[in-house]
Design a protein around this motif. Structure first.
Motif, PDB file in Angstrom:
ATOM      1  N   GLY A   4      -1.806  -0.728   9.585  1.00 14.94           N
ATOM      2  CA  GLY A   4      -0.789  -1.761   9.399  1.00 14.94           C
ATOM      3  C   GLY A   4      -1.316  -3.033   8.791  1.00 14.94           C
ATOM      4  N   ASN A   5      -2.570  -3.048   8.296  1.00 12.76           N
ATOM      5  CA  ASN A   5      -3.099  -4.255   7.664  1.00 12.76           C
ATOM      6  C   ASN A   5      -2.582  -4.396   6.241  1.00 12.76           C
ATOM      7  OD1 ASN A   5      -4.545  -2.398   6.154  1.00 12.76           O
ATOM      8  ND2 ASN A   5      -6.469  -2.725   7.266  1.00 12.76           N
ATOM      9  N   LYS A   6      -3.108  -5.385   5.537  1.00 13.56           N
ATOM     10  CA  LYS A   6      -2.625  -5.684   4.188  1.00 13.56           C
ATOM     11  C   LYS A   6      -2.727  -4.481   3.261  1.00 13.56           C
ATOM     12  CE  LYS A   6      -5.325  -7.796   1.304  1.00 13.56           C
ATOM     13  NZ  LYS A   6      -6.170  -8.785   0.607  1.00 13.56           N
ATOM     14  N   HIS A   7      -3.861  -3.812   3.262  1.00 15.08           N
ATOM     15  CA  HIS A   7      -4.036  -2.683   2.354  1.00 15.08           C
ATOM     16  C   HIS A   7      -3.186  -1.492   2.765  1.00 15.08           C
ATOM     17  CE1 HIS A   7      -7.559  -5.060   1.184  1.00 15.08           C
ATOM     18  NE2 HIS A   7      -7.514  -4.395   0.048  1.00 15.08           N
ATOM     19  N   TRP A   8      -2.933  -1.343   4.045  1.00 16.94           N
ATOM     20  CA  TRP A   8      -2.143  -0.219   4.544  1.00 16.94           C
ATOM     21  C   TRP A   8      -0.731  -0.240   3.967  1.00 16.94           C
ATOM     22  CZ3 TRP A   8      -3.978   3.714   7.495  1.00 16.94           C
ATOM     23  CH2 TRP A   8      -3.058   4.570   8.095  1.00 16.94           C
ATOM     24  N   GLU A   9      -0.139  -1.423   3.907  1.00 20.44           N
ATOM     25  CA  GLU A   9       1.260  -1.536   3.502  1.00 20.44           C
ATOM     26  C   GLU A   9       1.439  -1.987   2.056  1.00 20.44           C
ATOM     27  OE1 GLU A   9       2.541  -4.394   6.365  1.00 20.44           O
ATOM     28  OE2 GLU A   9       3.017  -2.885   7.888  1.00 20.44           O
ATOM     29  N   GLY A  10       0.315  -2.231   1.350  1.00 22.00           N
ATOM     30  CA  GLY A  10       0.412  -2.852   0.036  1.00 22.00           C
ATOM     31  C   GLY A  10       1.245  -2.089  -0.970  1.00 22.00           C
ATOM     32  N   GLN A  11       1.027  -0.777  -1.093  1.00 29.71           N
ATOM     33  CA  GLN A  11       1.767   0.009  -2.086  1.00 29.71           C
ATOM     34  C   GLN A  11       3.267  -0.003  -1.776  1.00 29.71           C
ATOM     35  OE1 GLN A  11       0.432   1.235  -4.772  1.00 29.71           O
ATOM     36  NE2 GLN A  11      -1.581   2.098  -4.408  1.00 29.71           N
ATOM     37  N   GLU A  12       3.598   0.129  -0.499  1.00 29.56           N
ATOM     38  CA  GLU A  12       5.009   0.164  -0.104  1.00 29.56           C
ATOM     39  C   GLU A  12       5.694  -1.161  -0.423  1.00 29.56           C
ATOM     40  OE1 GLU A  12       7.697   1.020   3.907  1.00 29.56           O
ATOM     41  OE2 GLU A  12       5.538   0.639   4.072  1.00 29.56           O
ATOM     42  N   ILE A  13       5.045  -2.280  -0.088  1.00 30.67           N
ATOM     43  CA  ILE A  13       5.655  -3.590  -0.336  1.00 30.67           C
ATOM     44  C   ILE A  13       5.698  -3.881  -1.830  1.00 30.67           C
ATOM     45  CG2 ILE A  13       5.426  -6.054   0.112  1.00 30.67           C
ATOM     46  CD1 ILE A  13       4.081  -5.327   2.775  1.00 30.67           C
ATOM     47  N   ALA A  14       4.650  -3.478  -2.567  1.00 35.11           N
ATOM     48  CA  ALA A  14       4.640  -3.699  -4.014  1.00 35.11           C
ATOM     49  C   ALA A  14       5.793  -2.981  -4.688  1.00 35.11           C
ATOM     50  CB  ALA A  14       3.306  -3.244  -4.604  1.00 35.11           C
ATOM     51  N   ALA A  15       6.146  -1.793  -4.186  1.00 33.39           N
ATOM     52  CA  ALA A  15       7.260  -1.050  -4.776  1.00 33.39           C
ATOM     53  C   ALA A  15       8.558  -1.844  -4.686  1.00 33.39           C
ATOM     54  CB  ALA A  15       7.414   0.295  -4.081  1.00 33.39           C
ATOM     55  N   ARG A  16       8.731  -2.619  -3.616  1.00 33.39           N
ATOM     56  CA  ARG A  16       9.940  -3.431  -3.455  1.00 33.39           C
ATOM     57  C   ARG A  16       9.844  -4.741  -4.227  1.00 33.39           C
ATOM     58  NH1 ARG A  16       9.082  -2.214   2.152  1.00 33.39           N
ATOM     59  NH2 ARG A  16       8.587  -4.420   2.519  1.00 33.39           N
ATOM     60  N   HIS A  17       8.668  -5.344  -4.258  1.00 27.02           N
ATOM     61  CA  HIS A  17       8.508  -6.676  -4.847  1.00 27.02           C
ATOM     62  C   HIS A  17       8.473  -6.675  -6.369  1.00 27.02           C
ATOM     63  CE1 HIS A  17       8.009  -8.239  -0.906  1.00 27.02           C
ATOM     64  NE2 HIS A  17       7.309  -9.323  -1.237  1.00 27.02           N
ATOM     65  N   PHE A  18       7.988  -5.601  -6.974  1.00 22.48           N
ATOM     66  CA  PHE A  18       7.747  -5.612  -8.417  1.00 22.48           C
ATOM     67  C   PHE A  18       8.457  -4.440  -9.096  1.00 22.48           C
ATOM     68  CE2 PHE A  18       3.826  -7.067  -6.229  1.00 22.48           C
ATOM     69  CZ  PHE A  18       3.914  -8.420  -6.531  1.00 22.48           C
ATOM     70  N   PRO A  19       9.773  -4.378  -9.019  1.00 21.55           N
ATOM     71  CA  PRO A  19      10.470  -3.216  -9.586  1.00 21.55           C
ATOM     72  C   PRO A  19      10.377  -3.124 -11.097  1.00 21.55           C
ATOM     73  CG  PRO A  19      12.042  -4.898  -8.904  1.00 21.55           C
ATOM     74  CD  PRO A  19      10.706  -5.339  -8.391  1.00 21.55           C
TER      75      PRO A  19
ATOM     76  N   VAL B 137       7.697  -4.270 -12.997  1.00 20.88           N
ATOM     77  CA  VAL B 137       6.323  -4.201 -13.491  1.00 20.88           C
ATOM     78  C   VAL B 137       5.959  -2.746 -13.754  1.00 20.88           C
ATOM     79  CG1 VAL B 137       3.910  -4.589 -12.857  1.00 20.88           C
ATOM     80  CG2 VAL B 137       5.623  -6.332 -12.353  1.00 20.88           C
ATOM     81  N   ARG B 138       5.200  -2.509 -14.826  1.00 23.10           N
ATOM     82  CA  ARG B 138       4.831  -1.147 -15.190  1.00 23.10           C
ATOM     83  C   ARG B 138       3.761  -0.622 -14.228  1.00 23.10           C
ATOM     84  NH1 ARG B 138       3.614   0.329 -21.391  1.00 23.10           N
ATOM     85  NH2 ARG B 138       5.560  -0.844 -21.489  1.00 23.10           N
ATOM     86  N   LYS B 139       4.164   0.237 -13.331  1.00 19.60           N
ATOM     87  CA  LYS B 139       3.269   0.818 -12.331  1.00 19.60           C
ATOM     88  C   LYS B 139       3.836   2.164 -11.919  1.00 19.60           C
ATOM     89  CE  LYS B 139       5.408  -1.352  -8.267  1.00 19.60           C
ATOM     90  NZ  LYS B 139       6.681  -1.542  -8.976  1.00 19.60           N
ATOM     91  N   PRO B 140       3.029   3.014 -11.267  1.00 17.28           N
ATOM     92  CA  PRO B 140       3.550   4.316 -10.835  1.00 17.28           C
ATOM     93  C   PRO B 140       4.651   4.150  -9.784  1.00 17.28           C
ATOM     94  CG  PRO B 140       1.149   4.273 -10.781  1.00 17.28           C
ATOM     95  CD  PRO B 140       1.592   2.876 -10.983  1.00 17.28           C
ATOM     96  N   ALA B 141       5.738   4.874  -9.951  1.00 18.04           N
ATOM     97  CA  ALA B 141       6.833   4.813  -8.976  1.00 18.04           C
ATOM     98  C   ALA B 141       6.384   5.442  -7.659  1.00 18.04           C
ATOM     99  CB  ALA B 141       8.052   5.547  -9.516  1.00 18.04           C
ATOM    100  N   LEU B 142       6.778   4.818  -6.552  1.00 20.35           N
ATOM    101  CA  LEU B 142       6.488   5.346  -5.223  1.00 20.35           C
ATOM    102  C   LEU B 142       7.645   6.238  -4.799  1.00 20.35           C
ATOM    103  CD1 LEU B 142       4.729   5.374  -2.650  1.00 20.35           C
ATOM    104  CD2 LEU B 142       6.013   3.356  -1.879  1.00 20.35           C
ATOM    105  N   HIS B 143       7.370   7.529  -4.587  1.00 13.59           N
ATOM    106  CA  HIS B 143       8.420   8.493  -4.255  1.00 13.59           C
ATOM    107  C   HIS B 143       8.594   8.693  -2.750  1.00 13.59           C
ATOM    108  CE1 HIS B 143       8.818   9.412  -8.424  1.00 13.59           C
ATOM    109  NE2 HIS B 143       7.683  10.068  -8.534  1.00 13.59           N
ATOM    110  N   ALA B 144       7.483   8.727  -2.005  1.00 12.40           N
ATOM    111  CA  ALA B 144       7.597   9.035  -0.582  1.00 12.40           C
ATOM    112  C   ALA B 144       6.346   8.566   0.147  1.00 12.40           C
ATOM    113  CB  ALA B 144       7.794  10.537  -0.367  1.00 12.40           C
ATOM    114  N   ILE B 145       6.506   8.333   1.454  1.00  9.94           N
ATOM    115  CA  ILE B 145       5.398   7.950   2.334  1.00  9.94           C
ATOM    116  C   ILE B 145       5.435   8.861   3.552  1.00  9.94           C
ATOM    117  CG2 ILE B 145       4.531   6.159   3.897  1.00  9.94           C
ATOM    118  CD1 ILE B 145       5.424   4.084   1.890  1.00  9.94           C
TER     119      ILE B 145
END
Length: 572
Positions: free
Chosen positions: A364-379, A381-389
């Protein structure tokens, strides 16, 4: 350092192939090397059931040699000439494509990890070896971009020792074939043993194919470590083995005295051939295998084999839970804390499955949740889409698996964060990156990427400058270098984003490129409105402190000189 042990099938009896392959699956690095002409042209079909049952078993095969039957079939298909059929060998591009079709079908795979051009020195046709290699490489580049092979290489018996080619000439031919230095030629294979020891002596002096391949970040596969079994059968072999490693068999002693040589700059251990015994010798091997496009194998697995098994098992279980089918090589993150691999999903097609682990209760630290939060914050920005966790917890460990879109473009610095090859970055690329960095910087967040407490400690210690107090903070990617950016501007690895000194991402991009002066100057020119400001110079100072701290720990030490120069220039 130690070497990676893999299974070879050249002299493996047909009756032992399946047992040997099943044994190879249980080793730390499941890897098998084969060819269409091995085991009387039966090796592929014998291996197929094991490969289909164990997708984690990686496979390298070859193209070049023809059995009489294959020659007749290839001639009937119009993919080789009569002289090639008579020679029993071909680098004809049509044959290369035809052979890959057959290999995929025979092995029961939809993707081959590596395809070697097999003993190209046998070519005796007019036009020269370089021309024939270029044609074969062009066909292999097409196959790599189509996703049917991960990469390709050259497997030779005496091509290097007889001067038919060298690593530099192969690199040049592959660049011509691909039309770019970012080609898919990433592996060489050559005999290395206590008899064929010239490559080892060359490497220890910083010369020869092993060193030159390692300098380019290529993998080096050493074939025939037992010299076709001869070494293990020599008179007095057991006595000699006991001198090398008390209690070891002759085969184990040969492998123990067969290090993974590389240049001081980088290391790509060999995948050694096995002589046919399905009971593989004991080994303390570590993997360093070719990676698919879009993935960078910069790090090794965890030092503890138990942690390696735990992570690979958890990754396999996460794939099953998400309904994804994994394939291709394993790609480890820093200190083996993360593990990624290509995955195919019914709904989303080609994906990447990345697993991270933490002690239970520490997730649950910063790195743990980073990809999930980035998917919401930067729709945008050119990055790989997050499909599932998928999250799971055991008594001792927590795991998070993230299924993202597969990136089929290679990163610009496949060897790691430090750029070691000059790049010709286009204006369009810089425009795309600038737009995304502006979007990131304008995004509100309470996550912290660079802490003032660390700045207060690290800047004086590693630069001799007083620590600046940072009041101008903006959102940053946090790990912005060319191993995290593709040629098309896709930005990878978002787990560390957060607030940082203004200009932090561009300062890191510049600092990691200092070993390539022309590219570094191009980056500085493109972001001069940021880097030449007071805030930008502070960001450069802090970036230098960050990387000098890494150098003090043994990471990125090749940057220490340029970073010291940067700090001196910031003083002026």
């Amino acid at each position: 350092m130690t070497a990676t042990l893999g299974l070879g099938t050249y002299r493996t009896p047909a009756t032992s192939v399946v047992a040997a392959a099943e044994r190879a699956v249980t080793t730390p690095v499941p890897w098998v090397d084969t060819a269409p002409n091995y085991c009387g042209a039966r090796a592929h079909r014998l291996l197929a059931p094991v490969l289909q049952a164990t997708p984690q078993l990686r496979v390298a095969t070859k193209t070049g040699f023809l059995t009489p039957q294959t020659g007749r079939e290839a001639l009937a298909a119009g993919v080789i000439t009569d002289p090639e059929a008579n020679l029993g060998h071909s680098l004809n591009p049509s044959f290369v494509r035809w052979q890959i079709d057959r290999s995929l079908a025979e092995l029961g795979r939809d993707r081959l990890d590596v395809v070697f051009v097999h003993n190209p020195e046998r070519v005796r046709e007019p036009g020269g070896l370089a021309q024939h290699l270029r044609g074969a490489f062009e066909a292999l580049e097409v196959e790599a971009w189509a996703g049917r092979i991960g990469s390709y290489g050259v497997a030779t018996w005496n091509g290097f020792s007889k001067g038919w080619f060298n690593v530099a000439s192969l690199d040049r031919i592959a660049t011509e074939a691909a039309g770019t230095p970012d080609h898919h030629l990433r592996t060489i294979q050559l005999p290395v043993s206590l008899i064929e020891d010239t490559p080892l002596h060359q490497a220890l002096r910083g010369r020869g194919p092993i060193t030159h391949a390692a300098d380019r970040g290529w993998s080096v596969h050493a074939s025939a470590p037992l010299h076709g079994g001869t070494l293990a059968r020599l008179d007095g072999a057991d006595t000699l083995a006991n001198l090398i490693r008390p209690g070891a068999s002759a085969a184990e002693a040969c492998l123990a005295s067969h290090p993974a040589p590389a240049s001081p700059k980088s290391c790509c251990p060999p995948a050694m051939r096995h002589t046919g015994n399905p009971h593989l010798p004991r080994s303390t091997c570590r993997p360093c295998l070719p990676t698919p496009c879009g993935a960078s194998s910069m790090y090794s697995p965890p030092p503890d084999p138990a942690d390696e098994r735990r992570m690979t098992t958890a990754h396999t279980q996460a794939a099953a839970a998400l309904g994804a089918t994994v394939s291709g090589p394993l790609v480890w993150g820093y200190q083996g804390r993360t593990l990624g691999r290509r995955a195919d999903d019914r709904l989303n097609g080609a994906c990447w499955l990345r697993l991270q682990s933490a002690p239970a209760g520490k997730e649950g630290n910063k790195h743990w949740e980073g990809q999930e939060i980035a998917a919401r914050h930067f729709p945008t920005v050119r990055k790989p889409a997050l499909h599932a966790i998928h999250d799971t917890t055991t008594d001792r460990y927590a795991y998070r698996a993230e299924l993202t879109a597969f990136v089929d473009q290679p990163v610009l610095s496949p060897d790691g964060p430090v750029l070691n090859k000059e790049l010709d970055l286009s204006d369009a690329w810089f425009k795309s990156i600038r737009s995304d960095l502006d979007t990131i910087a304008a995004t509100p967040t309470d996550r912290i990427a660079v802490r003032q407490q660390w700045i207060d400690r690290a800047v004086p210690q590693f630069t001799g400058h007083p620590a600046p107090h940072i009041s101008d903070l903006t959102c940053a990617h946090g790990d912005f270098h060319l191993a995290n950016i593709t040629a098309t501007g896709t930005i990878l690895d978002w787990e560390g984003f957060g607030l940082a000194p203004r200009g932090w991402d561009t300062a890191l991009l510049y600092a990691y490129a200092l070993n390539t002066p022309a590219t570094a100057d191009r980056i500085r020119d493109a972001f001069t409105d940021i880097l030449e400001t007071d805030a930008g110079r502070i960001a450069l100072l802090i970036a230098a402190a960050d990387l000098l701290q890494s150098a003090s720990r043994g990471d990125h030490s090749e940057l220490e000189g340029p970073l010291r120069d940067l700090v001196l220039n910031l003083n002026s």
